[in-house]
Design a protein around this motif. Structure first.
Motif, mmCIF file in Angstrom:
data_model
loop_
_atom_site.group_PDB
_atom_site.id
_atom_site.type_symbol
_atom_site.label_atom_id
_atom_site.label_comp_id
_atom_site.label_asym_id
_atom_site.label_seq_id
_atom_site.Cartn_x
_atom_site.Cartn_y
_atom_site.Cartn_z
ATOM 1 N N THR A 109 0.837 -1.194 0.000
ATOM 2 C CA THR A 109 0.000 0.000 0.000
ATOM 3 C C THR A 109 0.874 1.247 0.000
ATOM 4 O OG1 THR A 109 -0.106 0.006 2.417
ATOM 5 C CG2 THR A 109 -1.859 -1.151 1.248
ATOM 6 N N ASN A 110 0.236 2.375 -0.316
ATOM 7 C CA ASN A 110 0.972 3.633 -0.382
ATOM 8 C C ASN A 110 1.214 4.258 0.985
ATOM 9 O OD1 ASN A 110 1.057 3.507 -3.198
ATOM 10 N ND2 ASN A 110 -0.940 4.514 -3.384
ATOM 11 N N HIS A 111 0.434 3.856 1.969
ATOM 12 C CA HIS A 111 0.644 4.411 3.310
ATOM 13 C C HIS A 111 0.236 3.376 4.361
ATOM 14 C CE1 HIS A 111 -3.711 5.197 3.809
ATOM 15 N NE2 HIS A 111 -3.661 5.530 2.542
ATOM 16 N N LYS A 112 0.765 3.560 5.547
ATOM 17 C CA LYS A 112 0.590 2.577 6.610
ATOM 18 C C LYS A 112 -0.867 2.455 7.058
ATOM 19 C CE LYS A 112 5.257 3.164 8.488
ATOM 20 N NZ LYS A 112 6.062 3.560 9.680
ATOM 21 N N GLY A 113 -1.599 3.563 7.009
ATOM 22 C CA GLY A 113 -2.977 3.535 7.496
ATOM 23 C C GLY A 113 -3.841 2.524 6.772
ATOM 24 N N THR A 114 -3.791 2.543 5.446
ATOM 25 C CA THR A 114 -4.583 1.601 4.657
ATOM 26 C C THR A 114 -4.147 0.169 4.929
ATOM 27 O OG1 THR A 114 -4.820 3.271 2.927
ATOM 28 C CG2 THR A 114 -5.335 1.006 2.336
ATOM 29 N N SER A 115 -2.838 -0.035 5.073
ATOM 30 C CA SER A 115 -2.325 -1.371 5.364
ATOM 31 C C SER A 115 -2.847 -1.875 6.700
ATOM 32 C CB SER A 115 -0.793 -1.346 5.365
ATOM 33 O OG SER A 115 -0.274 -2.621 5.695
ATOM 34 N N ARG A 116 -2.885 -0.998 7.695
ATOM 35 C CA ARG A 116 -3.390 -1.402 9.006
ATOM 36 C C ARG A 116 -4.866 -1.769 8.946
ATOM 37 N NH1 ARG A 116 -1.698 3.321 13.015
ATOM 38 N NH2 ARG A 116 -2.537 1.876 14.591
ATOM 39 N N LEU A 117 -5.641 -0.986 8.201
ATOM 40 C CA LEU A 117 -7.063 -1.298 8.041
ATOM 41 C C LEU A 117 -7.258 -2.639 7.348
ATOM 42 C CD1 LEU A 117 -8.560 2.153 6.959
ATOM 43 C CD2 LEU A 117 -9.308 0.800 8.930
ATOM 44 N N LEU A 118 -6.495 -2.870 6.287
ATOM 45 C CA LEU A 118 -6.622 -4.104 5.530
ATOM 46 C C LEU A 118 -6.257 -5.313 6.377
ATOM 47 C CD1 LEU A 118 -7.152 -5.538 2.851
ATOM 48 C CD2 LEU A 118 -4.796 -5.052 2.197
ATOM 49 N N LYS A 119 -5.139 -5.233 7.083
ATOM 50 C CA LYS A 119 -4.710 -6.363 7.907
ATOM 51 C C LYS A 119 -5.686 -6.625 9.054
ATOM 52 C CE LYS A 119 -0.435 -4.780 8.374
ATOM 53 N NZ LYS A 119 0.998 -4.674 8.755
ATOM 54 N N MET A 120 -6.229 -5.556 9.639
ATOM 55 C CA MET A 120 -7.196 -5.758 10.722
ATOM 56 C C MET A 120 -8.500 -6.334 10.184
ATOM 57 S SD MET A 120 -7.657 -5.775 13.899
ATOM 58 C CE MET A 120 -6.166 -4.920 14.448
ATOM 59 N N ALA A 121 -8.904 -5.931 8.968
ATOM 60 C CA ALA A 121 -10.098 -6.508 8.351
ATOM 61 C C ALA A 121 -9.937 -8.014 8.179
ATOM 62 C CB ALA A 121 -10.360 -5.847 6.996
ATOM 63 N N LEU A 122 -8.780 -8.429 7.671
ATOM 64 C CA LEU A 122 -8.513 -9.857 7.496
ATOM 65 C C LEU A 122 -8.438 -10.582 8.831
ATOM 66 C CD1 LEU A 122 -5.815 -9.557 4.685
ATOM 67 C CD2 LEU A 122 -8.145 -10.435 4.422
ATOM 68 N N ALA A 123 -7.893 -9.903 9.842
ATOM 69 C CA ALA A 123 -7.820 -10.500 11.175
ATOM 70 C C ALA A 123 -9.220 -10.760 11.722
ATOM 71 C CB ALA A 123 -7.035 -9.595 12.121
ATOM 72 N N PHE A 124 -10.119 -9.798 11.535
ATOM 73 C CA PHE A 124 -11.500 -9.995 11.989
ATOM 74 C C PHE A 124 -12.183 -11.100 11.199
ATOM 75 C CE2 PHE A 124 -11.588 -5.547 13.864
ATOM 76 C CZ PHE A 124 -11.782 -5.987 15.170
ATOM 77 N N MET A 125 -11.861 -11.218 9.910
ATOM 78 C CA MET A 125 -12.422 -12.306 9.115
ATOM 79 C C MET A 125 -12.015 -13.655 9.700
ATOM 80 S SD MET A 125 -11.779 -13.298 5.110
ATOM 81 C CE MET A 125 -10.101 -13.842 5.431
ATOM 82 N N LEU A 126 -10.743 -13.788 10.046
ATOM 83 C CA LEU A 126 -10.256 -15.034 10.628
ATOM 84 C C LEU A 126 -10.883 -15.295 11.992
ATOM 85 C CD1 LEU A 126 -6.465 -14.670 9.697
ATOM 86 C CD2 LEU A 126 -8.191 -16.038 8.527
ATOM 87 N N VAL A 127 -10.945 -14.257 12.801
ATOM 88 C CA VAL A 127 -11.497 -14.405 14.157
ATOM 89 C C VAL A 127 -12.974 -14.788 14.093
ATOM 90 C CG1 VAL A 127 -12.132 -13.119 16.238
ATOM 91 C CG2 VAL A 127 -9.840 -12.880 15.279
ATOM 92 N N SER A 128 -13.708 -14.215 13.142
ATOM 93 C CA SER A 128 -15.149 -14.474 13.065
ATOM 94 C C SER A 128 -15.460 -15.951 12.887
ATOM 95 C CB SER A 128 -15.768 -13.677 11.905
ATOM 96 O OG SER A 128 -15.375 -14.208 10.648
ATOM 97 N N THR A 129 -14.564 -16.697 12.224
ATOM 98 C CA THR A 129 -14.836 -18.112 11.955
ATOM 99 C C THR A 129 -14.788 -18.968 13.222
ATOM 100 O OG1 THR A 129 -12.505 -18.576 11.429
ATOM 101 C CG2 THR A 129 -13.947 -17.922 9.612
ATOM 102 N N ILE A 130 -14.267 -18.409 14.314
ATOM 103 C CA ILE A 130 -14.323 -19.135 15.593
ATOM 104 C C ILE A 130 -15.773 -19.439 15.945
ATOM 105 C CG2 ILE A 130 -13.871 -18.973 18.079
ATOM 106 C CD1 ILE A 130 -11.459 -17.215 17.427
ATOM 107 N N GLY A 131 -16.653 -18.485 15.644
ATOM 108 C CA GLY A 131 -18.068 -18.707 15.903
ATOM 109 C C GLY A 131 -18.618 -19.885 15.132
ATOM 110 N N VAL A 132 -18.171 -20.065 13.884
ATOM 111 C CA VAL A 132 -18.632 -21.198 13.067
ATOM 112 C C VAL A 132 -18.157 -22.515 13.660
ATOM 113 C CG1 VAL A 132 -18.565 -22.257 10.786
ATOM 114 C CG2 VAL A 132 -18.639 -19.759 11.007
ATOM 115 N N TRP A 133 -16.890 -22.558 14.053
ATOM 116 C CA TRP A 133 -16.345 -23.799 14.613
ATOM 117 C C TRP A 133 -16.990 -24.159 15.957
ATOM 118 C CZ3 TRP A 133 -14.561 -26.004 10.742
ATOM 119 C CH2 TRP A 133 -13.694 -25.409 9.831
ATOM 120 N N CYS A 134 -17.591 -23.175 16.625
ATOM 121 C CA CYS A 134 -18.246 -23.448 17.916
ATOM 122 C C CYS A 134 -19.657 -24.008 17.757
ATOM 123 C CB CYS A 134 -18.312 -22.163 18.751
ATOM 124 S SG CYS A 134 -16.734 -21.643 19.457
ATOM 125 N N LEU A 135 -20.218 -23.914 16.538
ATOM 126 C CA LEU A 135 -21.601 -24.342 16.351
ATOM 127 C C LEU A 135 -21.784 -25.836 16.601
ATOM 128 C CD1 LEU A 135 -22.632 -22.293 13.180
ATOM 129 C CD2 LEU A 135 -23.202 -21.843 15.572
#
Length: 400
Positions: A122-148
């Motif tokens: 990315t051109n600046h750190k801010g966008t990179s941080r948003l993108l990486k945190m978005a992916l982190a939340f995507m990964l974390v969200s699947t914990i709910g699926v595995w708990c079903l």
């Protein structure tokens, strides 16, 4: 941006919209469908076939300079999982085949996250941080699926554990992965730098996403402490909105000056829905309001559609209109106006009917028929967009 892949995403969206239309027609005239099974198909195709895959394309287009063949192959494997869910959920609900395809989609998302973490630039750190945190939340969200599975085995589908696991997945998908990914692309479009205001916005937004999960927990395991945690999350969310306005105000004006009219309208539409979403979430600070939202299904559906159709899809449409995939025409304008009108009308009808239920008034006259007729505008809008892309030549110059 690959035209073929975008068309696949829009076709998924169109199918999801048609399924939603069938769900509403089922209250007008009984039809031979399993309502709950079709609801599963509708939600999975909308979330994983439209939003997920469209974000997949956008992230690769803007943040991956070296587009290796693996990304194209992974897209089609993920789409295979969506097609599997499309043809299995309406007939069996959650069962062996649909669960298998859902699991395949999750593993594809894990590999996608790995590739983006490894290759994105990315051109600046801010966008990179948003993108990486978005992916982190995507990964974390699947914990709910595995708990079903464990939740059903130990306590059953009526248990608080099972319901909280579902809410965990949905909360961090909608408010974490989807929202942050859209904001990352939006900030990339605005060519933002990394000022102090962005760092404050980012911190308050992440804290608010985590803390506001206390509200759905409170629905199934009530505790006064959870309401206080949600209240702190709401304050952080409003603070994040304050900094968001400061950050985007000036660069957004510059961006909109160079865009076609329909693109401007879609950005304004998405931003208005974004602000409205935060305002409505903030109202949950009042316990009576949070209980009201949970007890009446109309409000829940209305809020989900506000996020999915208003905020997320609004931004995704605006991003698409800035690329040379789509020739701006009367058909496109008509389709988007139809989509927005259908969205606004169905949201108002759901809101009014929810109020009627709350005050014990009963049903609006011809409520289900009116809701169905207004809902027809949504697939009509998406269909016009698909038609317009199909009739756009590959070498059409970029519209500014």
């Amino acid at each position: 941006m690959p035209k073929k892949l975008v068309l696949v995403c829009l076709l998924n969206f169109f199918i999801a919209a048609v399924f939603g239309l069938l769900l509403r027609y089922a209250f007008v005239q009984p039809i031979e469908i399993n309502y709950r099974f079709l609801t599963h198909a509708h939600s999975h195709v909308a979330m994983l076939g439209w939003v997920y895959l469209m974000l997949y394309i956008l992230i690769i287009h803007y943040f991956i300079p070296n587009k290796k063949p693996i990304y194209n192959r992974l897209f089609w494997v993920t789409q295979l999982a969506v097609v599997g869910m499309l043809f299995s959920f309406p007939f069996q609900g959650y069962a062996a085949i649909s669960i298998s395809f859902s699991t395949l989609h999750i593993f594809c998302s894990y590999y996608f996250a790995y590739l983006i973490f490894k290759h994105h630039k990315t051109n600046h750190k801010g966008t990179s941080r948003l993108l990486k945190m978005a992916l982190a939340f995507m990964l974390v969200s699947t914990i709910g699926v595995w708990c079903l599975g464990p939740a059903v085995a130990m306590l059953g589908q009526a248990s608080a554990f099972y319901q909280i696991a579902i809410q965990f997945f949905l909360h961090f998908q909608f408010n974490g992965w989807f929202l942050l990914a859209v904001i990352a692309v939006f900030f990339h479009k605005l060519q933002l730098q990394d000022p102090k205001q962005f760092r404050l916005f980012f911190k308050f937004l992440i804290i608010s996403i985590i803390l506001t999960f206390a509200l759905p927990i409170n629905w199934f395991a009530p505790n006064p402490i959870l309401l206080w945690i949600n209240g702190i999350g709401i304050i952080c969310q409003l603070t994040a909105l304050f900094y968001f306005v400061i950050i985007v105000k000036s660069p957004l004006k510059k961006l909109l000056q160079t865009q076609a009219t329909i693109t401007k309208y879609m950005y304004v539409f998405a931003l208005v829905c974004f602000v409205l979403k935060i305002v409505l979430q903030s109202a949950s600070f009042i316990p009576e309001v949070s209980n009201l939202a949970y007890q009446h299904r109309n409000f829940v559906i209305g809020f989900i559609h506000l996020t999915m159709l208003g905020v997320i899809s609004g931004f995704l449409f605006a991003f698409l209109f800035q690329n040379n995939l789509i020739k701006h025409s009367k058909t496109l304008t008509f389709g988007m106006y139809a989509f927005i009108l259908g969205f606004v009308l169905t949201e108002l009808i759901l809101l009014i009917q929810g109020g009627f239920f709350y005050f014990g008034i009963g049903l609006l006259p011809n409520y289900y028929l009116i809701l169905f007729l207004c809902s027809m505008l949504l697939p009509l809008g998406v269909g016009c967009l698909i038609y317009n892309i199909l009739n756009t030549q590959e070498n059409v110059p970029k519209t500014t």
